[in-house]
Write a protein that holds these residues in place. Structure first.
Motif, mmCIF file in Angstrom:
data_model
loop_
_atom_site.group_PDB
_atom_site.id
_atom_site.type_symbol
_atom_site.label_atom_id
_atom_site.label_comp_id
_atom_site.label_asym_id
_atom_site.label_seq_id
_atom_site.Cartn_x
_atom_site.Cartn_y
_atom_site.Cartn_z
ATOM 1 N N PHE A 68 -70.048 93.370 -57.666
ATOM 2 C CA PHE A 68 -69.135 94.329 -57.077
ATOM 3 C C PHE A 68 -68.166 93.619 -56.119
ATOM 4 O O PHE A 68 -66.954 93.843 -56.141
ATOM 5 N N GLN A 69 -68.771 92.755 -55.304
ATOM 6 C CA GLN A 69 -67.927 92.020 -54.373
ATOM 7 C C GLN A 69 -66.953 91.121 -55.135
ATOM 8 O O GLN A 69 -65.782 91.011 -54.786
ATOM 9 N N TYR A 70 -67.438 90.481 -56.194
ATOM 10 C CA TYR A 70 -66.584 89.584 -56.964
ATOM 11 C C TYR A 70 -65.420 90.327 -57.586
ATOM 12 O O TYR A 70 -64.256 89.931 -57.448
ATOM 13 N N PHE A 71 -65.715 91.411 -58.275
ATOM 14 C CA PHE A 71 -64.645 92.163 -58.922
ATOM 15 C C PHE A 71 -63.726 92.821 -57.918
ATOM 16 O O PHE A 71 -62.536 93.002 -58.171
ATOM 17 N N ASP A 72 -64.257 93.175 -56.761
ATOM 18 C CA ASP A 72 -63.408 93.756 -55.731
ATOM 19 C C ASP A 72 -62.414 92.711 -55.210
ATOM 20 O O ASP A 72 -61.246 92.987 -54.979
ATOM 21 N N VAL A 73 -62.925 91.455 -55.063
ATOM 22 C CA VAL A 73 -62.031 90.379 -54.626
ATOM 23 C C VAL A 73 -60.974 90.128 -55.681
ATOM 24 O O VAL A 73 -59.792 89.973 -55.384
ATOM 25 N N VAL A 74 -61.384 90.069 -56.938
ATOM 26 C CA VAL A 74 -60.433 89.838 -58.024
ATOM 27 C C VAL A 74 -59.399 90.940 -58.061
ATOM 28 O O VAL A 74 -58.202 90.698 -58.203
ATOM 29 N N ARG A 75 -59.859 92.186 -57.867
ATOM 30 C CA ARG A 75 -58.939 93.318 -57.922
ATOM 31 C C ARG A 75 -57.940 93.236 -56.777
ATOM 32 O O ARG A 75 -56.750 93.456 -56.942
ATOM 33 N N SER A 76 -58.442 92.860 -55.584
ATOM 34 C CA SER A 76 -57.541 92.740 -54.445
ATOM 35 C C SER A 76 -56.594 91.567 -54.649
ATOM 36 O O SER A 76 -55.419 91.633 -54.297
ATOM 37 N N TRP A 77 -57.115 90.450 -55.200
ATOM 38 C CA TRP A 77 -56.271 89.277 -55.423
ATOM 39 C C TRP A 77 -55.181 89.588 -56.430
ATOM 40 O O TRP A 77 -54.051 89.144 -56.305
ATOM 41 N N GLN A 78 -55.492 90.375 -57.442
ATOM 42 C CA GLN A 78 -54.531 90.720 -58.477
ATOM 43 C C GLN A 78 -53.505 91.749 -58.007
ATOM 44 O O GLN A 78 -52.550 92.008 -58.716
ATOM 45 N N ALA A 79 -53.690 92.283 -56.828
ATOM 46 C CA ALA A 79 -52.707 93.245 -56.315
ATOM 47 C C ALA A 79 -51.346 92.576 -56.168
ATOM 48 O O ALA A 79 -50.306 93.203 -56.399
ATOM 49 N N VAL A 80 -51.333 91.314 -55.772
ATOM 50 C CA VAL A 80 -50.094 90.542 -55.663
ATOM 51 C C VAL A 80 -50.315 89.234 -56.401
ATOM 52 O O VAL A 80 -51.262 88.491 -56.097
ATOM 53 N N VAL A 81 -49.477 88.954 -57.358
ATOM 54 C CA VAL A 81 -49.612 87.756 -58.180
ATOM 55 C C VAL A 81 -48.414 86.844 -57.918
ATOM 56 O O VAL A 81 -47.263 87.291 -57.993
ATOM 57 N N VAL A 82 -48.716 85.587 -57.610
ATOM 58 C CA VAL A 82 -47.650 84.612 -57.335
ATOM 59 C C VAL A 82 -47.907 83.339 -58.124
ATOM 60 O O VAL A 82 -49.021 83.104 -58.615
ATOM 61 N N LYS A 83 -46.868 82.508 -58.220
ATOM 62 C CA LYS A 83 -47.021 81.152 -58.747
ATOM 63 C C LYS A 83 -47.208 80.248 -57.536
ATOM 64 O O LYS A 83 -46.273 80.031 -56.763
ATOM 65 N N PRO A 84 -48.420 79.737 -57.343
ATOM 66 C CA PRO A 84 -48.747 79.113 -56.054
ATOM 67 C C PRO A 84 -48.002 77.818 -55.737
ATOM 68 O O PRO A 84 -47.878 77.454 -54.569
ATOM 69 N N ALA A 85 -47.521 77.124 -56.752
ATOM 70 C CA ALA A 85 -46.829 75.854 -56.509
ATOM 71 C C ALA A 85 -45.531 75.824 -57.317
ATOM 72 O O ALA A 85 -45.543 76.032 -58.538
ATOM 73 N N VAL A 86 -44.440 75.568 -56.615
ATOM 74 C CA VAL A 86 -43.123 75.504 -57.252
ATOM 75 C C VAL A 86 -42.481 74.176 -56.881
ATOM 76 O O VAL A 86 -42.432 73.802 -55.707
ATOM 77 N N PHE A 87 -41.976 73.465 -57.890
ATOM 78 C CA PHE A 87 -41.279 72.200 -57.684
ATOM 79 C C PHE A 87 -39.847 72.359 -58.180
ATOM 80 O O PHE A 87 -39.623 72.879 -59.280
ATOM 81 N N VAL A 88 -38.908 71.904 -57.374
ATOM 82 C CA VAL A 88 -37.503 72.041 -57.737
ATOM 83 C C VAL A 88 -36.752 70.806 -57.267
ATOM 84 O O VAL A 88 -37.062 70.228 -56.225
ATOM 85 N N ARG A 89 -35.791 70.411 -58.054
ATOM 86 C CA ARG A 89 -34.948 69.266 -57.687
ATOM 87 C C ARG A 89 -33.941 69.690 -56.637
ATOM 88 O O ARG A 89 -33.419 70.808 -56.656
ATOM 89 N N SER A 90 -33.676 68.808 -55.702
ATOM 90 C CA SER A 90 -32.715 69.097 -54.644
ATOM 91 C C SER A 90 -31.353 69.445 -55.245
ATOM 92 O O SER A 90 -30.853 68.753 -56.136
ATOM 93 N N GLY A 91 -30.779 70.557 -54.778
ATOM 94 C CA GLY A 91 -29.495 71.023 -55.285
ATOM 95 C C GLY A 91 -29.605 72.050 -56.387
ATOM 96 O O GLY A 91 -28.605 72.680 -56.745
ATOM 97 N N SER A 92 -30.808 72.225 -56.941
ATOM 98 C CA SER A 92 -31.010 73.214 -58.012
ATOM 99 C C SER A 92 -31.533 74.523 -57.425
ATOM 100 O O SER A 92 -31.980 74.587 -56.283
ATOM 101 N N SER A 93 -31.499 75.572 -58.246
ATOM 102 C CA SER A 93 -32.008 76.879 -57.822
ATOM 103 C C SER A 93 -33.525 76.922 -58.014
ATOM 104 O O SER A 93 -34.059 76.338 -58.957
ATOM 105 N N ALA A 94 -34.190 77.618 -57.111
ATOM 106 C CA ALA A 94 -35.641 77.756 -57.171
ATOM 107 C C ALA A 94 -36.008 79.226 -57.151
ATOM 108 O O ALA A 94 -35.530 79.973 -56.293
#
Length: 318
Positions: free
Chosen positions: A14-40
């Motif tokens: 229950f705790q596990y699925f509750d954490v997963v459910r809360s984590w899935q409330a907001v989904v992001v791409k945790p790491a973004v790499f971009v070249r200087s001068g480009s759009s990110a």
């Protein structure tokens, strides 16, 4: 005992699925790499349905700053509010962000944009759909033109260190040293190269080391180079050259001293001669006055002439 295990397992799930459910409330791409001068694009999506009181907030923390000290970039509560310093350089991918997409796009990313971004969604009517996501943005930069430097003295038999460093570059540049193509390779035990720090140690120098050395700084985005020319110096010859220079300076100073003494002596002699001439002239001009003050010479008269002398009655002797 079995019942207890069942209850414990159920609670954990229950705790596990509750954490997963809360984590899935907001989904992001945790790491973004971009070249200087480009759009990110910083991706952030949510699952809750927008209702009264719904808010979206983006915050930013520079590298090394704790997330709790992140500063607000954007706030939405029916209207979009930007921090002045970011307005124009950042935009919502979906505006207004009410259809599950809260992503933002940075125009022409700079190295100062790197850091931690926090996307937070709050829905008072659906707390399970509220949450936040963290994104680390890395701005990649090609190496800047490195600086080549020499540490040590290039005496034959000595050792020196060549240094190569770029002030900018991400990922961290890798450094490699190369000599001119038309010269023989150095023995493997005569140098030590560190590609991480950019140093090249040359040991037991000889004429074979005289050459132009080129350092290349490179990473996944590009490369840049610098060069330095190495010439050997013989310590004995250098000492002799320095001794010769000092001897030359000594003789020059000696010549200047002798010349000055001669000029001073000659000037003094000339002045004495002029003084002597003037004194002699003064003595010559005063000679007649000394004769007039001398003895009176007696006048000798003949006896015959004395008989002719007569005493006048006007004489005071009468």
């Amino acid at each position: 005992m079995a019942f207890g295990r069942t209850v414990l397992t159920t609670w954990i799930l229950f705790q596990y699925f509750d954490v997963v459910r809360s984590w899935q409330a907001v989904v992001v791409k945790p790491a973004v790499f971009v070249r200087s001068g480009s759009s990110a694009e910083l991706t952030c999506t949510y699952n809750t349905h927008v209702s009264e009181g719904f808010t979206l907030e983006w915050r930013y923390a520079s590298p090394g700053t704790p997330a709790v000290q992140a500063k607000r970039l954007l706030y939405y509560n029916g209207r979009v509010f930007w921090v002045n310093s970011w307005d124009g350089r950042m935009a919502l991918v979906q505006n207004p962000p009410v259809s599950g997409v809260a992503s933002i796009r940075i125009v022409s990313a700079q190295t100062s944009d790197a850091g931690l971004y926090i996307c937070e969604v709050t829905n008072p009517n659906d707390w399970s759909g509220s949450g936040q996501g963290l994104i680390n943005l890395t701005v990649l930069v090609p190496p800047s033109v490195p600086v080549c430097q020499l540490q040590g003295n290039t005496y034959v038999g000595n050792y020196i260190t060549l240094i190569c460093q770029s002030s900018q570059g991400l990922p961290t540049p890798i450094y490699s040293w190369h000599r001119e193509q038309n010269v023989a390779a150095l023995p493997a035990d005569s140098f030590i190269e560190d590609q991480r720090t950019g140093s090249l140690i040359l040991r037991n120098l000889s004429e074979a080391f005289a050459s132009t050395y080129t350092c290349k700084a490179s990473n996944e985005l590009g490369q840049a180079v610098c060069s330095i020319t190495l010439r050997m110096t013989y310590e004995g010859r250098s000492a002799a050259a320095i001794g010769g220079v000092l001897m030359g300076v000594f003789f020059v100073l000696l010549l200047i001293g002798v010349t000055f003494s001669y000029v001073t002596w000659n000037t003094k002699k000339h002045i004495q001669k002029i003084y002597a001439n003037e004194l002699s002239q003064v003595n010559n001009n005063s000679a007649p006055h000394q004769q007039s003050g001398g003895k009176v010479l007696p006048i000798q008269l003949d006896t015959e002439d004395q008989s002719d002398l007569k005493v006048s009655h006007f004489s005071p002797l009468v």
